[in-house]
Scaffold this motif. Structure first.
Motif, PDB file in Angstrom:
ATOM      1  N   GLN A  69     -25.356 -63.895  99.926  1.00  0.00           N
ATOM      2  CA  GLN A  69     -25.020 -63.273  99.160  1.00  0.00           C
ATOM      3  C   GLN A  69     -25.653 -63.267  97.615  1.00  0.00           C
ATOM      4  O   GLN A  69     -24.104 -64.403  97.390  1.00  0.00           O
ATOM      5  CB  GLN A  69     -23.326 -62.511  99.387  1.00  0.00           C
ATOM      6  N   GLY A  70     -25.881 -62.566  96.691  1.00  0.00           N
ATOM      7  CA  GLY A  70     -26.141 -63.069  95.334  1.00  0.00           C
ATOM      8  C   GLY A  70     -26.533 -64.856  95.154  1.00  0.00           C
ATOM      9  O   GLY A  70     -27.481 -64.795  95.792  1.00  0.00           O
ATOM     10  N   ASN A  86     -22.939 -61.484  89.471  1.00  0.00           N
ATOM     11  CA  ASN A  86     -22.912 -61.991  90.798  1.00  0.00           C
ATOM     12  C   ASN A  86     -23.954 -63.834  90.942  1.00  0.00           C
ATOM     13  O   ASN A  86     -24.642 -63.803  91.879  1.00  0.00           O
ATOM     14  CB  ASN A  86     -24.103 -61.108  92.193  1.00  0.00           C
ATOM     15  N   HIS A 108     -22.971 -67.479  91.740  1.00  0.00           N
ATOM     16  CA  HIS A 108     -21.691 -68.296  91.895  1.00  0.00           C
ATOM     17  C   HIS A 108     -22.185 -70.121  91.471  1.00  0.00           C
ATOM     18  O   HIS A 108     -23.187 -70.245  91.584  1.00  0.00           O
ATOM     19  CB  HIS A 108     -20.753 -68.373  92.758  1.00  0.00           C
ATOM     20  N   PRO A 140     -23.385 -56.055  94.721  1.00  0.00           N
ATOM     21  CA  PRO A 140     -23.080 -57.165  95.861  1.00  0.00           C
ATOM     22  C   PRO A 140     -21.753 -57.217  96.080  1.00  0.00           C
ATOM     23  O   PRO A 140     -20.568 -57.152  94.719  1.00  0.00           O
ATOM     24  CB  PRO A 140     -23.699 -58.145  94.018  1.00  0.00           C
ATOM     25  N   LYS A 141     -21.520 -58.268  97.074  1.00  0.00           N
ATOM     26  CA  LYS A 141     -20.334 -59.056  96.873  1.00  0.00           C
ATOM     27  C   LYS A 141     -19.831 -60.770  96.939  1.00  0.00           C
ATOM     28  O   LYS A 141     -20.694 -61.321  96.157  1.00  0.00           O
ATOM     29  CB  LYS A 141     -19.883 -59.358  98.468  1.00  0.00           C
ATOM     30  N   LYS A 142     -19.179 -60.720  95.702  1.00  0.00           N
ATOM     31  CA  LYS A 142     -18.664 -61.633  94.511  1.00  0.00           C
ATOM     32  C   LYS A 142     -17.630 -62.722  95.303  1.00  0.00           C
ATOM     33  O   LYS A 142     -16.374 -62.221  95.738  1.00  0.00           O
ATOM     34  CB  LYS A 142     -18.654 -61.275  93.356  1.00  0.00           C
TER      35      LYS A 142
END
Length: 753
Positions: free
Chosen positions: A43-44, A80, A82, A155-157
């Protein structure tokens, strides 16, 4: 001076915690390994440093990396993007799979795919430029896919290996799959204590659990109060389980790495067995969670917004016809005799301020829905405008009240208020706690359900359906043609007393002789008749059908089955319904035969006790699904799962319980073992344990020690005279000795000079 230093140290520590908690949640480098790498980087965008702890180049690069991440992590979090790091010494295969041939290596991933490597001499500026490049690409990709069927609009953070959920992305993310969600407040000390345990658990399990469709999430309730209330969160921290967006249960376990991991690992198998497709689990009051006491300036605005959102529901629910009344059908002759309308209640549609002076008088008659609150509590501030709207919407139906516990602390304590706000439905001496969502629609629905009319049933299938929904069903049967004053008065009194005990949903009214013959085969020839259907038996009411006291006593005595399950809804009533409560703690994962065997064992013991104990203290028997209540059972009764099945004999009014027989061994989960243990507990032969916390027990011990010493010294006139003389002599002797010492010191000082 020493006190000032201590005070300054506490102040600095407190400010440090506040500022630390105020730091953005994204400011972190994630530890990635073979277990969580795939799940997180899917994700991201991720910028990942691969290193070895023995590598000198890695050691010299580390401060540059930390400075760059510190400067950029907060800004890029909303994009998003990381940061992570992989220890290649411990994850050799992962680094080989990522084509890492030297250390340190910084690689960017998007959607799990490698997209770029950091080139150059890896200076701090090189890292910053690399980060900006990845962020720029992420922004362009987002712009290109916006409105063109992007698979994930929000988006999933990730932080601490949990998806950061909020009011904007919660529905979209949590609507599918199984989610274990932590709800917390950054100001809650318990939340801070459990945070590293949650991080350790999710870091270890997120990768493998994601492959099974189970995800971890977290919600900051300080920023998303309405979302947390909707998720049945009434204290922090709370960890709830959801399936396809539906609340299933609260994780009632210790918030330690071991206990949370053990709970999480059971989820896949439970899901396969279909155990998660059921009603929400109990929420236990008075646990170790915190209330967020910080004043929130936005609380009022949020409340107003919630009320605006619910305006459409007001007219709908307030004017909604009662389904049970609509089904009255053939019994309209007798229903006309029911004078228990609500026109006398809440005629102004306003919230009544209840105080210690007027509470007893005002709540003595009629139904009341009462809010116990504190003015400084942000949850109470949020509820305040909704509560006003509720009073208006429930006009003519039920009285709506509020009690300020800052001004009436003893009154609130008397009614068992342990957190704010606490909502209680009250009718004379009976109460029922409201534990649902505090939005207007659900509050109105609760009022309608609690004040519902009994159902007029026409077929045996309707009766059986009520039995499926309730372990105990009350049936009032009469002949349709019987419109006498006696029968009409009986129906009126039965409805009124069932309503006062909030049992109306469990009452069926039968006006067909044929149906009465099927439901009450032994009593249909002597109608009208009232009976309780429970434990596969028909228990007839033998009192006077128009006697309030006798009716209430019957409803009260028969409202639970012989061995009910302890649930979220009935826990308060069961714990304080009798002098002793026998709990059989069972492990529902052991299968249906196991559960049936031990329930039958305890039920047999209950029957034997009832037959042999016609007088004396009242005893209620129940069983509890230990899987749902594991944390509570461990915390309060100190019984671990390895010791199930277990028998607990609780004495709630005395805050004590018994788990050992006369020989000091755990109570045997057999018919004779349970029966004998109950008899011995009633006769004072068993050793009691305290259900209070260590702190409370210690405080009580100090209090009783002081009280005992006081009674010893001043319990009688003679003791008082002796004690006062002794104290006076001691003071006089100490004063003389001190004066003599001071004189000697002065003399020595003069002599030395």
């Amino acid at each position: 001076m020493q006190f000032k230093k201590i005070l300054l140290g506490v102040l600095c520590a407190t400010l440090g915690q506040v500022f630390a908690q105020a730091a953005p949640v994204g400011a972190k480098t994630h530890v990635l390994d073979k277990n969580n790498f795939e799940a997180k980087t899917s994700q991201g965008a991720w910028i990942v440093k691969h290193f070895s702890p023995t590598c000198s180049h890695c050691q010299s690069f580390q401060p540059k990396w930390e400075q760059a991440v510190s400067e950029r992590s907060v800004q890029v979090y909303d994009q998003n993007v990381h940061f992570g790091e992989v220890n290649c010494y411990e994850n050799t295969m992962l680094c080989e799979r990522n084509k890492v041939v030297g250390w340190p290596t910084v690689v960017a991933f998007r959607g799990g795919k490698r997209i770029a490597d950091l080139e150059g001499d890896k200076s701090k500026q090189d890292v910053l430029d690399f980060i900006d490049h990845i962020v720029s690409e992420a922004q362009m990709e987002a712009a290109a896919t916006d409105g063109k069927g992007a698979t994930e609009k929000t988006p999933k953070k990730y932080t601490e290996n949990s998806v950061v959920l909020d009011s904007k992305n919660y529905t979209e993310n949590a609507a599918n799959g199984v989610w274990l969600v932590k709800h917390y407040s950054p100001l809650c000390p318990h939340c801070r204590d459990m945070a590293p345990e949650w991080t350790k658990m999710t870091d270890e399990l997120a990768g493998s659990m994601a492959k099974q469709g189970i995800l971890f999430g977290q919600v900051n309730c300080l920023e998303n109060r309405k979302l947390c209330e909707d998720n049945f969160v009434d204290g922090y921290p709370t960890i709830n389980l959801f399936v396809n967006g539906k609340f299933i249960e609260e994780m009632v376990a210790k918030y330690t790495y071991d206990d949370m991991k053990a709970y999480a690992l059971k989820i896949p198998e439970r899901h396969k067995r279909g155990e998660l497709n059921k009603n929400p689990e109990p929420v236990v009051a008075n646990d170790n969670r915190d209330w967020d006491d910080m004043a929130d300036d936005t609380a009022g605005k949020q409340g107003e917004a919630s009320v605006k959102d619910a305006n459409a529901a007001i007219n709908t629910l307030a004017e909604k016809p009662n389904a049970d009344n609509a089904a009255a059908g053939d019994s309209h002759e007798l229903n006309n005799g029911d004078k228990s309308d609500h026109s006398a209640y809440n005629t102004e549609g306003e919230v009544v301020a209840l105080t210690k002076e007027n509470f007893a008088e005002k709540t003595a008659t009629g139904p009341w829905f009462v809010k116990f609150y504190a003015p400084w509590c942000p949850h109470c501030q949020h509820l305040a405008p909704i509560w006003e709207k509720l009073a208006d919407a429930a006009k003519g139906k039920i009285n709506i009240g509020k009690v300020n516990c800052d001004e009436a602390g003893l009154l609130c304590s008397k009614h068992g208020v342990q957190a704010y706000p606490t909502l209680k439905m009250m009718w004379e001496s009976e109460t029922s706690d409201y534990k649902g969502s505090r939005d207007l629609e659900n509050l109105l629905d609760f009022v309608d359900r609690m004040l519902a009319q009994p159902a007029n049933v026409q077929t045996i299938d309707e009766v059986r359906q009520t039995q499926k929904e309730h372990e105990v069903v009350f049936v009032f049967a009469h002949e349709k043609s019987d419109t006498s004053a006696r029968t009409t008065a009986a129906l009126t009194q039965i409805k009124a007393n069932a309503k006062k005990l909030f049992l109306s949903k469990q009452v069926n009214i039968i006006s067909s002789l044929e149906l009465a013959r099927q439901v009450l085969p032994d009593y249909y020839q002597s109608l009208p008749a009232l009976a309780a259907l429970k434990d596969n038996k028909v228990i007839k009411f033998n009192g006077t059908l128009t006697n309030d006291d006798q009716l209430r006593e019957f409803f009260y005595a028969e409202r639970f089955s012989l061995l009910p399950e302890l649930t979220r809804e009935n826990s308060d009533a069961l714990f304080y319904d009798s002098d002793y409560l026998v709990l059989a703690v069972l492990d529902s994962t052991q299968g249906a035969e196991y559960m049936k065997h031990y329930r039958d064992v305890v039920r047999s013991a209950a029957i034997s006790h009832q037959q042999g104990n016609k007088a004396g203290p009242s005893v209620r028997f129940t069983w509890v699904d230990g899987i749902k209540w594991e944390g509570y059972i461990d915390r309060v009764f100190r019984i671990r799962r390895s010791n199930w099945p277990a028998i607990i004999i609780a004495q709630p009014s005395e805050d004590r319980y018994y788990v050992s027989d006369v020989k000091g061994q755990p109570i045997e989960p057999s018919k004779m073992g349970v029966f004998m243990a109950v008899r011995d507990a009633l006769n004072g032969k068993l050793r009691a344990e305290s259900s209070k916390s260590i702190i409370v027990r210690g405080a009580h011990g100090i209090f009783w020690a002081i009280k005992s010493a006081w009674l010893f010294m001043f319990g009688t006139m003679l003791r008082t005279l002796v004690s006062l003389s002794t104290i006076a002599a001691f003071v006089y002797y100490s004063f003389k000795r001190g004066k003599k010492g001071s004189s000697a010191g002065i003399g020595n000082l003069v002599k030395a000079d």
